[in-house]
Enzyme design. Structure first.
Site, PDB file in Angstrom:
ATOM      1  N   TYR A   1       0.863  -1.193   0.000  1.00 28.66           N
ATOM      2  CA  TYR A   1       0.000   0.000   0.000  1.00 28.66           C
ATOM      3  C   TYR A   1       0.892   1.234   0.000  1.00 28.66           C
ATOM      4  O   TYR A   1       1.864   1.300   0.761  1.00 28.66           O
ATOM      5  CB  TYR A   1      -0.899   0.007   1.241  1.00 28.66           C
ATOM      6  CG  TYR A   1      -1.754   1.250   1.395  1.00 28.66           C
ATOM      7  CD1 TYR A   1      -1.511   2.156   2.424  1.00 28.66           C
ATOM      8  CD2 TYR A   1      -2.812   1.520   0.524  1.00 28.66           C
ATOM      9  CE1 TYR A   1      -2.296   3.297   2.576  1.00 28.66           C
ATOM     10  CE2 TYR A   1      -3.595   2.657   0.670  1.00 28.66           C
ATOM     11  CZ  TYR A   1      -3.338   3.544   1.702  1.00 28.66           C
ATOM     12  OH  TYR A   1      -4.109   4.671   1.839  1.00 28.66           O
TER      13      TYR A   1
ATOM     14  N   ASP B   1       9.392   3.035  -1.100  1.00 24.44           N
ATOM     15  CA  ASP B   1       8.379   3.716  -0.281  1.00 24.44           C
ATOM     16  C   ASP B   1       8.701   3.414   1.185  1.00 24.44           C
ATOM     17  O   ASP B   1       8.307   2.371   1.711  1.00 24.44           O
ATOM     18  CB  ASP B   1       6.973   3.242  -0.665  1.00 24.44           C
ATOM     19  CG  ASP B   1       5.923   3.886   0.224  1.00 24.44           C
ATOM     20  OD1 ASP B   1       4.724   3.602   0.035  1.00 24.44           O
ATOM     21  OD2 ASP B   1       6.311   4.670   1.114  1.00 24.44           O
TER      22      ASP B   1
ATOM     23  N   LYS C   1       5.108   9.634   8.305  1.00 26.08           N
ATOM     24  CA  LYS C   1       4.967   9.089   9.665  1.00 26.08           C
ATOM     25  C   LYS C   1       6.014   9.656  10.636  1.00 26.08           C
ATOM     26  O   LYS C   1       5.914  10.808  11.065  1.00 26.08           O
ATOM     27  CB  LYS C   1       4.981   7.562   9.605  1.00 26.08           C
ATOM     28  CG  LYS C   1       3.775   6.986   8.814  1.00 26.08           C
ATOM     29  CD  LYS C   1       3.811   5.469   8.751  1.00 26.08           C
ATOM     30  CE  LYS C   1       2.796   4.921   7.781  1.00 26.08           C
ATOM     31  NZ  LYS C   1       1.433   4.892   8.331  1.00 26.08           N
TER      32      LYS C   1
END
Ligand code: KE4
Length: 427
Positions: free
Chosen positions: A142, A237, A265
């Site tokens: 994802y 990623d 994050k």
């Protein structure tokens, strides 16, 4: 006091599904989501006053633990001087220099406000730089909710992608090819047939979005050599793995140098910050210098950057990652032994401060392996642990996170609770 059930019922009248991000709705595990009111260190308190040990950590950002005093005061200090300028600030330069220092593959970096913005922008940049349309991702990974990344494998992995969400046009999805993670032969076959049409390959270098899956060295080496050979960009990623599996992320751990890296994050310490960066030659294609447009009102927001800078400063303390990693390993070893003690088909593993829990005999190495694990048992385990005040991710397809604030007694208590939950599963 309003309880979780009433809050969830009322929220569903005003917010689709009662949540601002789908995974929070407990759709995968069932039951009523918990509405949290405050947190400190490793602990969360919900609106009903119940305490939990937090193994989600806001899906990764709270690596120092919640409400770290130095992060809070950094935010308070900066907030006094206005919350946003929409103009350059010295602090954004400090953040860019810090990222370049910590992640050597990044020569230049642009800040954005989420991981989705980071990956969406990196994909557009790769297409603009290579002047190719096709991109490659892996089933189960994802990368946020940009259209071209909400795509699953087509009929055959080497053919056109199919949208995995309504609202994504076929004409968009068809440029995304979705392969199987850790499948080297598929990768080789694709590049042999279409390599010169591929703008980039994007992957989670340690997967956290189909539970935790680690890449084989052969897979990573093939990715690097094939993208190099055919002129495609390799995008790591590291929104989840950056500053989490090691200070310099998975690329430091595995010694692979991607062309572009996306971050999020931890880099915001709990406030909205994302980033994408890489080779200067590629980054120079971005507006205002080059033809690839990308922008953001709150990009580099001074308050968010202050939280991120303080977080990055504190995680560079000596031994931070060795301590975090060994604490996380103590957790996964304890849980694995507890499952074995009850004769449950269960295992767990970690990479740095992130971990996976699996109701299967062996840790999964592919999407198919993950899908074969026992979701019913996970859901039962999740709710048993929740009732004992242990908060794991509400999905069998998510990784968990430990923070520097988790104590060994938190870990030991979690293992004791797991023993009780496993004994009920066995019964
Ligand atoms: P955000 O747009 O949610 O900041 O980042 C998207 C993203 C990109 N890349 C990776 C590897 C990610 O893990 C994420 C977001 N992760 C999920 C957790 N599985 C966020 C939680 C949620 O969607 O609410």
């Amino acid at each position: 006091m309003r309880n979780n059930k009433d809050l969830f019922e009322e929220s569903q009248q005003f917010i689709p599904g009662g949540v601002n991000s789908p995974v929070r709705a407990f759709g995968s595990v069932g039951g009523t989501p918990i509405f949290f009111k405050s947190a400190k260190g490793s602990k969360l308190w919900d609106e009903e006053g119940k305490e939990y040990i937090d193994y989600i950590n806001s899906w990764g950002p709270m690596i120092l633990g919640h409400a770290h005093p130095e992060v809070i005061s950094a935010v308070q200090e900066v907030a006094k001087d206005s919350l946003s300028f929409g103009a350059p600030t010295a602090r954004e330069l400090d953040m860019a220099k810090e990222i370049v220092k910590i992640v050597p593959s990044i020569e230049q970096v642009r800040l954005v406000s989420s991981g989705t913005e980071a990956t969406m922008s990196a994909i557009r940049l790769a297409r603009g730089y290579t002047q190719r349309d096709k991109i490659v991702k892996f089933e189960g990974c994802y990368h946020g909710h940009a259209d071209s990344l909400l795509v699953k494998a087509g009929s055959g992995a080497l053919t056109f992608g199919q949208p995995s969400s309504a609202g994504v046009p076929i004409d968009t999805a068809k440029h995304t090819l979705t392969l199987s993670y850790n499948n080297v032969s598929e990768l080789e076959e694709l590049f042999k047939s279409q390599g010169n049409e591929i703008a980039c390959v994007i992957l989670e270098p340690v997967v956290g979005n189909m539970n935790l899956i680690t890449p084989s060295a052969e897979f990573l080496n093939s990715l690097r050599s094939l993208t190099e050979k055919y002129g495609a960009l390799l995008i790591f990623d590291e929104v989840m793995t950056g500053f989490r599996v090691a200070l310099g992320g998975a690329q430091e751990l595995f010694g692979i140098t991607p062309d572009l890296t996306t971050l999020g994050k931890v880099i915001g310490g709990g406030l909205p910050v994302g980033a994408f960066g890489g080779k200067k030659e590629v980054m120079q294609k971005l507006a205002p210098l080059g033809p690839v447009y990308q922008a953001g009102t709150l990009s580099g927001n001074p308050v968010a950057v202050a939280a991120g800078l303080k977080t990055l400063e504190l995680i560079q303390k000596p031994e931070f990652f060795s301590e975090l990693s060994s604490k996380t390993k103590t957790l996964v070893d304890g849980l694995t032994n507890a499952g074995a003690g009850e004769g449950i088909s269960f295992c767990a593993r970690n990479v740095g401060g992130m971990f996976g829990l699996y109701f299967s005999d062996n840790p999964p190495n592919s999407f198919a392996d993950v899908m074969a694990s026992d979701r019913e048992k996970f859901n039962f385990f999740f709710h048993e642990m929740l009732s004992m005040g242990i908060y794991f991710g509400p999905s069998a397809f998510e990784a968990g996170f430990v923070s520097a604030a988790h104590t060994l007694s938190d870990i030991q208590h979690t293992i004791e609770c797991a023993k009780k939950a496993f004994s009920k599963i066995k019964a």
